[in-house]
Design an enzyme around this catalytic site. Structure first.
Site, short mmCIF file in Angstrom:
data_model
loop_
_atom_site.label_atom_id
_atom_site.label_comp_id
_atom_site.label_asym_id
_atom_site.label_seq_id
_atom_site.Cartn_x
_atom_site.Cartn_y
_atom_site.Cartn_z
N SER A 18 -10.36 -0.08 6.82
CA SER A 18 -9.73 -0.04 5.50
C SER A 18 -9.02 -1.30 5.02
O SER A 18 -8.58 -1.35 3.88
CB SER A 18 -8.75 1.13 5.41
OG SER A 18 -9.47 2.30 5.17
N LYS B 31 0.86 -1.19 0.00
CA LYS B 31 0.00 0.00 0.00
C LYS B 31 0.90 1.24 0.00
O LYS B 31 1.91 1.27 0.70
CB LYS B 31 -0.90 -0.01 1.24
CG LYS B 31 -1.91 1.13 1.28
CD LYS B 31 -2.86 1.02 2.49
CE LYS B 31 -3.89 2.15 2.48
NZ LYS B 31 -4.87 2.04 3.58
N SER C 122 -9.88 2.21 2.58
CA SER C 122 -8.95 2.92 1.73
C SER C 122 -7.92 2.04 1.04
O SER C 122 -7.28 2.49 0.09
CB SER C 122 -8.22 3.98 2.56
OG SER C 122 -7.39 3.36 3.53
N1 GLN Z 1 -13.48 4.75 5.88
C1 GLN Z 1 -12.91 5.21 7.10
C2 GLN Z 1 -12.44 6.64 6.94
O1 GLN Z 1 -12.66 7.19 5.92
C3 GLN Z 1 -11.77 4.32 7.52
C4 GLN Z 1 -10.56 4.54 6.70
C5 GLN Z 1 -9.40 3.69 7.16
O2 GLN Z 1 -9.58 2.70 7.84
N2 GLN Z 1 -8.21 4.13 6.82
O3 GLN Z 1 -11.88 7.22 7.82
#
Ligand code: GLN
Length: 486
Positions: A176, A76, A152
């Site tokens: 995410s 990532k 994400s």
């Molecule tokens: N969807 C959540 C956010 O937008 C979690 C994102 C994540 O886990 N990095 O914060």
């Protein structure tokens, strides 16, 4: 080869049936062909990959290999990797080449000898649930390219689902790893907070961020996770615990496993097809000898509101370092220093990131701190308390990962709150710092994968991996392939 488990790949590499260079070439060729359709990678550098594969082959030949040596993976783009462009999906870091390795990169690549195929696309600074906020464009879901892969870690999930990589790293602040794994038909684990070093992992919300892995199988996840975890003096929140083998418990029978079903996860939140698949999975677990018990997480409905105070508060602080001075995007024209900060940050950050910075600054400001931030921290404590109560009567918790299957690109981007609700089942786990895993448990009528979430008590990664592996020995959801995989 590309469909094999990591254990099978490791065995083939060790027996010299295939070299790491050959294996890496197979994946690079697929990336070349399919990445234009998916946009799963931000950076691919075949020369770097093949050079690393060559070193892995030398290690294999010399007989000083780790079980993962020579196996390719996608990283990532939130993890700094020396010499690789590391963007975090943001224009702010568009031209940033990391001068050092994140601990995760050092452990997986330099120590275990895994070979990076490239840097996977992601929501900007890991803020999002659909991988539509990346400044490098949205990622498509391999099961239906008009749909999102989740976020994400959407690039990581799309890459693994389309067999562009056998495994990928991800990070999970509110879901995410688990949510994109669910939407792409994969297995993904977020360990207990503090188990994976955050050193060199670009910070979003430091008290919630945790690295982990996305792959096809629980056993693949267990292998990579074992190579990732362990104390790191460079991260002040790293837990000083002896290294452990998260695969040690994989084959244990599930007879007598006590599965807690949180009443709040079986209410109105999720759509009917998701719930039907989750119910069927519960039936499967009973067949395997597990027992179920109803539990309650009364404060879980407060998780999303508390998260959207705490995470932006921490993000507003973490992202203040991006000022266009030391590094990061700098606006080409400006009147004075203040104007340079303003223009660099206005142009360098996307809309969602700015929204979080504004919310975070607001909830931390004088007069609002007690009303919002402190209150959210109290809720966080209550949520952790709910889980502690539940784990008195069960070994793992089970429920849906995501309320829906993969949604259409653009469907939720105009409504941030609707987007935030994608994480109603995952966020509480981060607030409590517990380990959570998602595994495939079925498909909806449109052929889109459905994810099942397993939550463990602190340090019970081996137990949830065992519960997932047992399920995968009895089912084949995790090895079904999108048409694109052929
Ligand atoms: N969807 C959540 C956010 O937008 C979690 C994102 C994540 O886990 N990095 O914060």
């Amino acid at each position: 080869m590309i469909y094999k488990s990591l254990t099978e790949l490791g065995t083939a590499l060790a027996a010299r049936k295939i070299s790491s260079v050959e294996l890496s070439r197979l994946f690079l060729e697929r990336i070349r062909r399919l990445n234009p359709l998916l946009n799963a990678f931000i950076t691919v550098d075949e020369e770097k990959t093949l050079a690393a594969a060559k070193i892995a082959d030398e290690r294999l030949a010399a007989g000083d290999a780790h079980p993962l040596t020579g196996i390719p993976l996608a990283q990532k783009d939130i993890f700094c990797a020396q010499g690789w462009k590391t963007t975090c999906g943001s224009k702010m870091l568009e031209n940033f080449t990391a001068p050092y390795d994140a601990t995760v990169v050092e452990r997986l690549e330099r120590e275990a000898g895994m070979v990076s195929l490239g840097k996977a696309n992601m929501d900007e600074f890991a803020m999002g649930s659909s991988n539509e906020t990346s400044c490098f464009g949205p990622v498509s879901n391999p099961w239906d390219t008009t749909r999102v892969p989740g976020g994400s870690s959407g690039g990581s999930a799309a890459a693994v689902a389309a067999y562009l990589a056998p495994a990928a790293t991800g990070t999970d602040t509110g879901g995410s790893i688990r949510q994109p794994a669910a939407l792409c038909g994969l297995t993904g684990i977020k360990p207990t907070y503090g188990l994976v070093s955050r050193y060199g992992m670009i910070a979003f919300a430091s008290s919630l961020d945790q690295g982990g892995v996305i792959a096809h199988r629980a056993e693949d996840c267990a292998l990579v996770l074992s190579a990732m975890t362990g104390f790191d003096a460079k991260d002040s929140t790293s837990l000083d615990r002896p290294a452990e083998d998260h695969a040690r418990n994989l084959e244990a029978p599930l007879k007598g496993l006590r599965i807690g079903l949180p009443k709040e996860f079986f209410g109105e939140g999720a759509n009917a097809e998701v719930m039907a698949a989750v119910e069927a999975a519960i039936g499967q677990y009973r067949k395997l000898g597990a027992e179920t018990v109803e539990v309650t997480l009364p404060n879980s409905r407060l998780a999303v509101p508390a998260y959207y105070v705490i995470a932006p508060a921490e993000a507003s602080s973490n992202l203040s370092r991006f000022d266009g001075v030391r590094y990061g995007y700098r606006a080409p024209e400006y009147a004075d220093l203040t104007d340079m900060y303003k223009k660099s940050r206005s142009q360098g950050f996307g809309a969602e990131v700015k929204r979080r910075i504004l919310i975070g600054t607001y909830v931390l400001s004088h007069g609002y701190y007690d009303a919002y931030y402190l209150q959210a921290q109290r809720i966080r404590r209550l949520i952790a308390g709910d889980f502690a109560e539940a784990f008195k009567v069960c070994d793992v918790l089970l429920g849906p990962t995501s309320p829906t299957t993969a949604f259409k690109q653009g469907e939720k981007s105009a409504d941030p709150v609707e987007m935030y609700l994608s994480d109603i089942y995952t966020i509480a786990v981060n607030l409590a710092g517990l380990p959570g895993l998602s595994l495939p448990c079925g498909f909806d009528a449109q052929g889109l994968p459905i994810g099942l979430q397993l939550i463990g008590n602190y340090f019970e990664e081996a137990r949830i991996l065992n519960a997932a592996h047992g399920f995968q020995q009895a089912t084949d959801w995790h090895v079904r392939q999108p048409a694109m995989a052929a």
